[in-house]
Design an enzyme around this catalytic site. Structure first.
Site, short mmCIF file in Angstrom:
data_model
loop_
_atom_site.label_atom_id
_atom_site.label_comp_id
_atom_site.label_asym_id
_atom_site.label_seq_id
_atom_site.Cartn_x
_atom_site.Cartn_y
_atom_site.Cartn_z
N GLY A 145 39.80 26.95 26.30
CA GLY A 145 39.53 27.10 27.73
C GLY A 145 40.19 28.35 28.27
O GLY A 145 41.21 28.26 28.95
N TYR A 146 39.66 29.48 27.92
CA TYR A 146 40.20 30.75 28.42
C TYR A 146 39.28 31.30 29.52
O TYR A 146 39.68 31.47 30.65
CB TYR A 146 40.30 31.81 27.33
CG TYR A 146 41.02 31.48 26.05
CD1 TYR A 146 42.04 30.54 26.00
CD2 TYR A 146 40.70 32.14 24.86
CE1 TYR A 146 42.71 30.26 24.81
CE2 TYR A 146 41.36 31.88 23.67
CZ TYR A 146 42.36 30.94 23.64
OH TYR A 146 43.00 30.68 22.47
N SER A 147 38.03 31.60 29.13
CA SER A 147 37.13 32.34 30.03
C SER A 147 36.81 31.54 31.29
O SER A 147 36.71 30.31 31.26
CB SER A 147 35.82 32.66 29.32
OG SER A 147 36.09 33.32 28.12
N GLU B 253 42.36 35.25 16.15
CA GLU B 253 40.92 35.37 16.35
C GLU B 253 40.40 36.71 15.84
O GLU B 253 39.38 36.78 15.16
CB GLU B 253 40.62 35.19 17.84
CG GLU B 253 39.18 34.81 18.12
CD GLU B 253 39.01 34.27 19.54
OE1 GLU B 253 40.01 33.92 20.18
OE2 GLU B 253 37.85 34.21 19.97
N GLU C 247 34.28 46.57 23.47
CA GLU C 247 35.04 47.50 24.34
C GLU C 247 36.52 47.10 24.37
O GLU C 247 37.39 47.97 24.40
CB GLU C 247 34.45 47.51 25.76
CG GLU C 247 33.16 48.29 25.90
CD GLU C 247 31.98 47.62 25.21
OE1 GLU C 247 32.00 46.38 25.07
OE2 GLU C 247 31.06 48.34 24.79
C1 FAD Z 1 28.24 31.91 22.91
C2 FAD Z 1 29.56 32.16 23.53
C3 FAD Z 1 30.63 31.36 23.20
C4 FAD Z 1 31.88 31.55 23.79
N1 FAD Z 1 32.90 30.69 23.48
C5 FAD Z 1 34.05 30.77 24.21
C6 FAD Z 1 35.05 29.77 24.09
O1 FAD Z 1 34.92 28.86 23.29
N2 FAD Z 1 36.12 29.84 24.89
C7 FAD Z 1 36.30 30.85 25.79
O2 FAD Z 1 37.31 30.86 26.49
N3 FAD Z 1 35.37 31.83 25.92
C8 FAD Z 1 34.26 31.79 25.17
N4 FAD Z 1 33.28 32.75 25.32
C9 FAD Z 1 33.47 33.78 26.33
C10 FAD Z 1 33.75 35.14 25.77
O3 FAD Z 1 35.04 35.20 25.24
C11 FAD Z 1 33.50 36.13 26.90
O4 FAD Z 1 32.11 36.15 27.12
C12 FAD Z 1 34.03 37.50 26.60
O5 FAD Z 1 35.44 37.50 26.62
C13 FAD Z 1 33.52 38.53 27.62
O6 FAD Z 1 33.73 38.08 28.92
P1 FAD Z 1 32.53 38.10 29.97
O7 FAD Z 1 31.38 37.40 29.39
O8 FAD Z 1 33.04 37.60 31.26
O9 FAD Z 1 32.12 39.61 30.10
P2 FAD Z 1 32.89 40.75 30.96
O10 FAD Z 1 34.33 40.71 30.67
O11 FAD Z 1 32.47 40.66 32.37
O12 FAD Z 1 32.30 42.04 30.30
C14 FAD Z 1 31.01 42.55 30.64
C15 FAD Z 1 30.86 43.89 29.93
O13 FAD Z 1 31.87 44.78 30.39
C16 FAD Z 1 32.59 45.29 29.31
N5 FAD Z 1 33.99 45.48 29.67
C17 FAD Z 1 34.85 44.57 30.13
N6 FAD Z 1 36.07 45.11 30.29
C18 FAD Z 1 35.98 46.40 29.92
C19 FAD Z 1 36.90 47.48 29.86
N7 FAD Z 1 38.18 47.36 30.18
N8 FAD Z 1 36.43 48.66 29.44
C20 FAD Z 1 35.15 48.81 29.09
N9 FAD Z 1 34.23 47.84 29.14
C21 FAD Z 1 34.64 46.64 29.54
C22 FAD Z 1 32.48 44.24 28.22
O14 FAD Z 1 32.72 44.75 26.93
C23 FAD Z 1 31.07 43.77 28.41
O15 FAD Z 1 30.18 44.61 27.74
C24 FAD Z 1 32.04 32.59 24.71
C25 FAD Z 1 30.97 33.43 25.03
C26 FAD Z 1 29.73 33.20 24.47
C27 FAD Z 1 28.60 34.09 24.88
#
Ligand code: FAD
Length: 738
Positions: A475-477, A591, A721
């Site tokens: 439960g991070y995101s 991870e 990224e």
């Molecule tokens: C199928 C699936 C399973 C998952 N399972 C889990 C889980 O079990 N537990 C959990 O906690 N999370 C889970 N996640 C979440 C995952 O870890 C996040 O989707 C990921 O960390 C990216 O966060 P976000 O989707 O909010 O994208 P954002 O952080 O909003 O990023 C959007 C875009 O911006 C870019 N970006 C962000 N920051 C920067 C930066 N500083 N510089 C340049 N570019 C940047 C990113 O690379 C991306 O391309 C899962 C996601 C998916 C799709």
């Protein structure tokens, strides 16, 4: 497996670095541009014995291996040595193999030599590097190997000065002829490929470092240009590619030393990849230098020209891709049984050894037997149908065998296997298509609890994770905290001996199967962002926990989870109050070090097998050059990924905790997976449109699924990224941009 030099190789590298530092700096390279030859440098390397060191002692050498020689050649490449070092060393070894003792004597007496890299045409060996200054040139004409002393060589002005000349073969001596002679010549060319790849890897690292340093020193808009993310991210990609080129180049010389059945394919892979990366690194370094890069006073333009010129010496580099395909899957592919035998039958060697230890190979066989016995098609099909990448029956079997904790010490319930074994186990499982998201998450939470958990958590939760009774989810995101995970807003408020948790988590994969959520919450809203977080292990059956399913493009099911006034005792806390970021950091390192190479590798090998089967029209897709080059490119990128991944595992096995190396492997492999799945899907044409189960679908829709799924691997576990940020900051020391 060992990726380090022996003490002797280290010493050689140091001595060569001292020599080249003195005799082959930028000014000297420029001075030698007119001829492509620096006589003083040549005399110095002859005195040191480098050109002949890899000859047997009986032939006038030092009996060194190609890997030993490579330790010097890498330095030669980094310093743009203006001498035909590789050409001479390889030609000498060829003459020793085919009985050309008279001609060999010219080389052992100190003359440079040159090797015709492409067959002679109308009595002329064309564009032979080093020939303009060589005391002897060896070339191939049909099935004859010819040697020319005091060559009649016509010097050619070329992109970079490599003493290139056309050599008239009229009056040349026939040193050997027939199939064996041609075979020996082919080996020489492979040695040239591998050693030149090492030189290109040295060049790539040198030009890359030059670019990084310039980016740290040069200021624009009031800040170092190295703080701009546009530059940092390219540097980060290249850092992985350049390290990968060194690993692959040394794998090629190692494979030739070992006469491994895969050596020819790896030599071609190294030639193609290391040339491409040297070219790319030099080109980018020049770009980073802005207008100054074009000025002849700056060394970087020398790198650009040398990298490209070297890359063209064998002809169109694309032909190397054809060669890779031919030697991996085509008419010249080695017998698979010989490959297995070579992996297990050879004695271990000191220093660089790309082979797994016999115990690791035995463990791999054990894992394969386990998978064959416990993973049936229905388990895989069900996972794809439901999107839940977990199967309790298979999971418990894995746990019973101890595989969840293969790499943990035995005192805490693990198998005490090395990090390399642990990595290999993961890759075998990934490659088999086994649904192991649950296994990975449970193992990661268990390992973090061992490091940061309370005695009670270690005694009560960890054993049940190990037994396969308990599943966890992460439960991070959150809706507004993804890459910036420290921005989580889910609240944890202290209330006496309890905590009350309120908030929403996104993408809580496996929540619908899990007994606990490993949950990051904000415990101190007044503290700085990273300092007000606490980690909890929250039972999923607590009142106030709700789960909503989320379906994804790749077919994986994930969830949104809600926490409405969820009350947990303080014993659910993991780590200190407000020290959740430290716990998170430990978990994230696990991870990043667990990239999935097995799945893309399985994809490429499956498509290669499919391509070799004749279709209904009797034609094999493999006979199409476009198919062969697509497969070769994908397999080479993945071989680089495999080496980066096992490099990180090897470092772990030495007791280090690789952080940047894990990020480099994850970044490279996941991006390569996306490229490979897209390219392979296109290669299938309209048949690629068909989903698994549709009549006419190829490989049960494997490629179509990979295309939909691969992209998420560049997002979760830290997006590409985010990995680039880590590599640029922690790995390269580039200034922060935020
Ligand atoms: C199928 C699936 C399973 C998952 N399972 C889990 C889980 O079990 N537990 C959990 O906690 N999370 C889970 N996640 C979440 C995952 O870890 C996040 O989707 C990921 O960390 C990216 O966060 P976000 O989707 O909010 O994208 P954002 O952080 O909003 O990023 C959007 C875009 O911006 C870019 N970006 C962000 N920051 C920067 C930066 N500083 N510089 C340049 N570019 C940047 C990113 O690379 C991306 O391309 C899962 C996601 C998916 C799709």
């Amino acid at each position: 497996m060992d990726l380090s030099f022996t003490p002797d190789q280290d010493a050689l590298r140091e001595a060569t670095t001292r020599l080249y530092g003195k005799e082959s700096h930028g000014e000297r390279v420029r001075e030698a541009e007119a001829t492509g030859f620096d006589p003083a440098l040549w005399d110095a390397v002859v005195t040191m014995g480098l050109p002949t060191m890899a000859l047997a002692e009986g032939d006038g050498g030092a009996g060194a291996s190609l890997t030993d020689l490579a330790a010097a050649v890498e330095v030669h490449g980094a310093h743009l040595g203006s001498i035909p070092l590789v050409d001479t060393a390889v030609t000498a070894r060829l003459l020793a193999r085919v009985g050309g003792a008279d001609h060999l004597a010219t080389i052992t007496a100190g003359a440079p030599a040159a090797l015709g890299l492409r067959p002679a045409n109308a009595g002329v060996a064309p564009l032979v590097p080093g020939a303009a200054v060589a005391g002897i040139v060896v070339a191939r004409d049909g099935d004859r190997i010819l040697a020319v002393s005091v060559p009649r060589a016509t010097s050619r002005r070329t992109l970079a000065s490599l003493a290139i000349a056309d050599v008239d073969l009229d009056g040349a001596t026939v040193v050997a002829e027939g199939p064996d002679a041609v075979g020996a010549y082919e080996v020489a060319l492979d040695e040239w490929r591998a050693l030149t790849a090492v030189a290109q890897a040295g060049l790539a690292r040198a030009t890359f470092d030059l670019g990084v340093q310039y980016a740290k020193d040069r200021h624009q808009f009031g800040v170092p240009i190295g703080s701009f993310q546009a530059l940092q991210h390219r540097f980060a990609d290249l850092h992985a590619r350049v390290d990968g080129s060194r690993l692959l180049a040394y794998e090629a010389v190692w494979a030739l030393d070992e006469v491994a059945p895969t050596a020819r394919a790896i030599a071609a892979q190294a030639a193609w990849w290391c040339g491409e990366v040297a070219d790319e690194a030099a080109g980018f370094s020049l770009h980073v230098h802005g207008g100054y890069g074009f000025m002849l006073e700056y060394d970087v333009q020398l790198h650009v020209r040398r990298a490209k010129a070297t890359r063209l010496l064998l002809g169109d580099p694309g032909h190397e891709l054809e060669r890779i395909a031919e030697h991996r899957w085509g008419a010249h592919a080695p017998d698979p049984a010989a490959v297995v035998a070579a992996a297990t039958d050879r004695p271990t060697r000191a220093g660089m050894d790309y082979r797994f230890d016999p115990e690791t190979e035995a463990f791999r066989s054990e894992v394969r037997t386990f998978i064959a016995a416990h993973l049936d098609d229905e388990v895989v099909a069900r996972a794809h149908r439901t999107g839940t990448m977990h199967d309790w029956g298979f999971h418990r079997a894995l746990c019973e065998r101890g595989y969840l904790a293969a790499g943990w010490p035995t005192e805490v319930g693990g198998l005490g296997r090395s990090a390399i074994d642990q990595c290999l186990l993961s890759q075998e499982l990934y490659g088999s298509g086994a649904p192991i998201d649950g296994l990975n998450i449970a193992a990661m939470v268990g390992a973090t609890l061992l490091l940061c958990g309370t005695d009670e958590q270690k005694a009560s939760v960890v054993p049940r994770i190990l037994a396969g009774e308990v599943m966890c989810c992460l439960g991070y995101s959150e809706p507004d905290a993804g890459s910036d995970v420290a921005a989580v807003a889910t609240k944890a408020m202290r209330d006496g001996d309890s905590w009350v948790i309120d908030g929403q988590k996104m993408f809580t994969t496996m929540a619908h199967e899990a007994h606990y959520v490993f949950l990051l919450a904000r415990s101190n809203p007044d503290a700085a962002k990273h300092k007000g977080l606490t980690m909890f292990l929250v039972p999923m059956d607590m009142p106030g926990v709700e789960i909503t399913p989320v379906e994804t493009m790749g077919g994986e099911r994930t969830n949104i989870t809600f926490y409405n006034a969820v009350r947990v005792p303080d014993s659910a806390r993991v780590g200190e109050v407000d020290a959740g970021w430290t716990v998170m950091h430990a978990a994230l390192v696990y991870e990043r070090n667990s990239a999935n190479w097995g799945e893309p590798d399985h994809l490429v090998e499956s498509v290669a097998a499919w391509a070799r089967e004749a279709g209904p029209d009797g034609r094999r897709p493999f006979d199409d050059p476009a198919v062969r080059t697509t497969l070769a490119r994908a397999s080479t990128e993945l071989e680089v990924g495999r080496l980066l991944l096992f490099r990180a595992a090897w470092l772990s096995s030495l007791g280090e905790m690789p952080q940047v190396e894990g990020s480099m492997a994850k970044l490279h492999i996941t991006e390569a997976f996306v490229r490979a799945s897209a390219a392979l899907l296109e290669l299938l044409g309209t048949a690629g449109l068909l989903a698994g189960g549709e009549p006419g679908s190829v490989l049960g829709g494997l490629v179509e699924h990979a295309f939909r799924h691969s992209v998420v691997t560049t997002i979760y576990g830290g997006s590409s990224e985010v990995q680039r940020e880590i590599i640029a900051g922690r790995g390269l020391g580039l200034p922060r941009n935020r």
